[in-house]
Design a protein around this motif. Structure first.
Motif, PDB file in Angstrom:
ATOM      1  N   THR A  68       0.822  -1.209   0.000  1.00 50.31           N
ATOM      2  CA  THR A  68       0.000   0.000   0.000  1.00 50.31           C
ATOM      3  C   THR A  68       0.859   1.263   0.000  1.00 50.31           C
ATOM      4  O   THR A  68       0.470   2.271  -0.577  1.00 50.31           O
ATOM      5  CB  THR A  68      -0.964   0.024   1.197  1.00 50.31           C
ATOM      6  OG1 THR A  68      -0.223  -0.142   2.404  1.00 50.31           O
ATOM      7  CG2 THR A  68      -2.011  -1.068   1.069  1.00 50.31           C
ATOM      8  N   LYS A 115       1.358   2.237  -9.449  1.00 50.78           N
ATOM      9  CA  LYS A 115       1.218   2.548  -8.037  1.00 50.78           C
ATOM     10  C   LYS A 115      -0.125   2.012  -7.523  1.00 50.78           C
ATOM     11  O   LYS A 115      -1.141   2.109  -8.202  1.00 50.78           O
ATOM     12  CB  LYS A 115       1.278   4.069  -7.847  1.00 50.78           C
ATOM     13  CG  LYS A 115       1.205   4.508  -6.423  1.00 50.78           C
ATOM     14  CD  LYS A 115       1.303   6.020  -6.320  1.00 50.78           C
ATOM     15  CE  LYS A 115       1.143   6.428  -4.875  1.00 50.78           C
ATOM     16  NZ  LYS A 115       1.198   7.869  -4.704  1.00 50.78           N
ATOM     17  N   TRP A 116      -0.113   1.465  -6.316  1.00 51.91           N
ATOM     18  CA  TRP A 116      -1.355   0.975  -5.722  1.00 51.91           C
ATOM     19  C   TRP A 116      -2.225   2.154  -5.296  1.00 51.91           C
ATOM     20  O   TRP A 116      -1.726   3.153  -4.777  1.00 51.91           O
ATOM     21  CB  TRP A 116      -1.059   0.105  -4.502  1.00 51.91           C
ATOM     22  CG  TRP A 116      -2.314  -0.433  -3.878  1.00 51.91           C
ATOM     23  CD1 TRP A 116      -2.977  -1.558  -4.244  1.00 51.91           C
ATOM     24  CD2 TRP A 116      -3.064   0.139  -2.807  1.00 51.91           C
ATOM     25  NE1 TRP A 116      -4.108  -1.718  -3.463  1.00 51.91           N
ATOM     26  CE2 TRP A 116      -4.188  -0.685  -2.574  1.00 51.91           C
ATOM     27  CE3 TRP A 116      -2.915   1.279  -2.029  1.00 51.91           C
ATOM     28  CZ2 TRP A 116      -5.128  -0.414  -1.595  1.00 51.91           C
ATOM     29  CZ3 TRP A 116      -3.863   1.559  -1.054  1.00 51.91           C
ATOM     30  CH2 TRP A 116      -4.954   0.713  -0.841  1.00 51.91           C
ATOM     31  N   THR A 117      -3.509   2.015  -5.533  1.00 53.79           N
ATOM     32  CA  THR A 117      -4.489   2.987  -5.049  1.00 53.79           C
ATOM     33  C   THR A 117      -5.673   2.203  -4.485  1.00 53.79           C
ATOM     34  O   THR A 117      -5.878   1.032  -4.839  1.00 53.79           O
ATOM     35  CB  THR A 117      -4.999   3.925  -6.166  1.00 53.79           C
ATOM     36  OG1 THR A 117      -5.792   3.156  -7.086  1.00 53.79           O
ATOM     37  CG2 THR A 117      -3.856   4.611  -6.895  1.00 53.79           C
ATOM     38  N   PRO A 118      -6.480   2.816  -3.629  1.00 52.07           N
ATOM     39  CA  PRO A 118      -7.656   2.132  -3.093  1.00 52.07           C
ATOM     40  C   PRO A 118      -8.621   1.640  -4.173  1.00 52.07           C
ATOM     41  O   PRO A 118      -9.403   0.720  -3.930  1.00 52.07           O
ATOM     42  CB  PRO A 118      -8.311   3.188  -2.203  1.00 52.07           C
ATOM     43  CG  PRO A 118      -7.168   4.061  -1.763  1.00 52.07           C
ATOM     44  CD  PRO A 118      -6.264   4.113  -2.970  1.00 52.07           C
ATOM     45  N   ALA A 119      -8.555   2.196  -5.359  1.00 53.57           N
ATOM     46  CA  ALA A 119      -9.424   1.754  -6.447  1.00 53.57           C
ATOM     47  C   ALA A 119      -9.149   0.299  -6.847  1.00 53.57           C
ATOM     48  O   ALA A 119     -10.003  -0.348  -7.447  1.00 53.57           O
ATOM     49  CB  ALA A 119      -9.251   2.670  -7.658  1.00 53.57           C
ATOM     50  N   ARG A 120      -7.989  -0.244  -6.488  1.00 50.26           N
ATOM     51  CA  ARG A 120      -7.643  -1.627  -6.814  1.00 50.26           C
ATOM     52  C   ARG A 120      -8.332  -2.632  -5.884  1.00 50.26           C
ATOM     53  O   ARG A 120      -8.360  -3.818  -6.169  1.00 50.26           O
ATOM     54  CB  ARG A 120      -6.127  -1.819  -6.757  1.00 50.26           C
ATOM     55  CG  ARG A 120      -5.385  -1.012  -7.833  1.00 50.26           C
ATOM     56  CD  ARG A 120      -3.922  -1.395  -7.912  1.00 50.26           C
ATOM     57  NE  ARG A 120      -3.743  -2.789  -8.240  1.00 50.26           N
ATOM     58  CZ  ARG A 120      -3.706  -3.290  -9.485  1.00 50.26           C
ATOM     59  NH1 ARG A 120      -3.836  -2.495 -10.516  1.00 50.26           N
ATOM     60  NH2 ARG A 120      -3.525  -4.570  -9.691  1.00 50.26           N
TER      61      ARG A 120
END
Length: 104
Positions: free
Chosen positions: A47, A83-88
């Motif tokens: 994260t 890049k990881w985002t909460p949308a994943r």
């Protein structure tokens, strides 16, 4: 169940301890590559790049994947793009995080 599906299922047992949801539902695992010799390569992220528990999470990922029959070696490749985002995250992760934060 085929080997790749079994690995995905095993990875669902690995939780991000700070977030409280498993790494698959969080969208942290970007891909799994299986080699004929039993080598498994897992592309994943965290994260945040500065995650203080990165070594622990990677170790748990290696152990989970290695527990699948036919896996002889596991390589975890930490990547930062995309890049990881909460949308994943999927809905399971969102619900797990909601229940985790409401119990604090």
């Amino acid at each position: 169940m085929d080997k790749e599906s079994a690995i995905w299922t095993a990875l669902e047992e690995v939780h991000d301890p700070e977030v409280g949801a498993n790494i698959v539902d969080l969208g942290l695992v970007y891909g799994i590559t299986l080699e004929e010799n039993g080598l498994v390569r897992i592309r994943m992220t965290l994260t945040i790049p500065e995650c203080p528990l990165a070594d622990e999470i990677v170790k748990e990922v290696e152990e989970a994947a290695a527990s699948v029959s036919g896996v002889s070696k596991v390589e975890v490749l930490l990547v930062w793009e995309p890049k990881w985002t909460p949308a994943r995250m999927n809905d399971n992760a969102r619900e797990e995080i909601r229940s985790h934060t409401t119990h604090l």
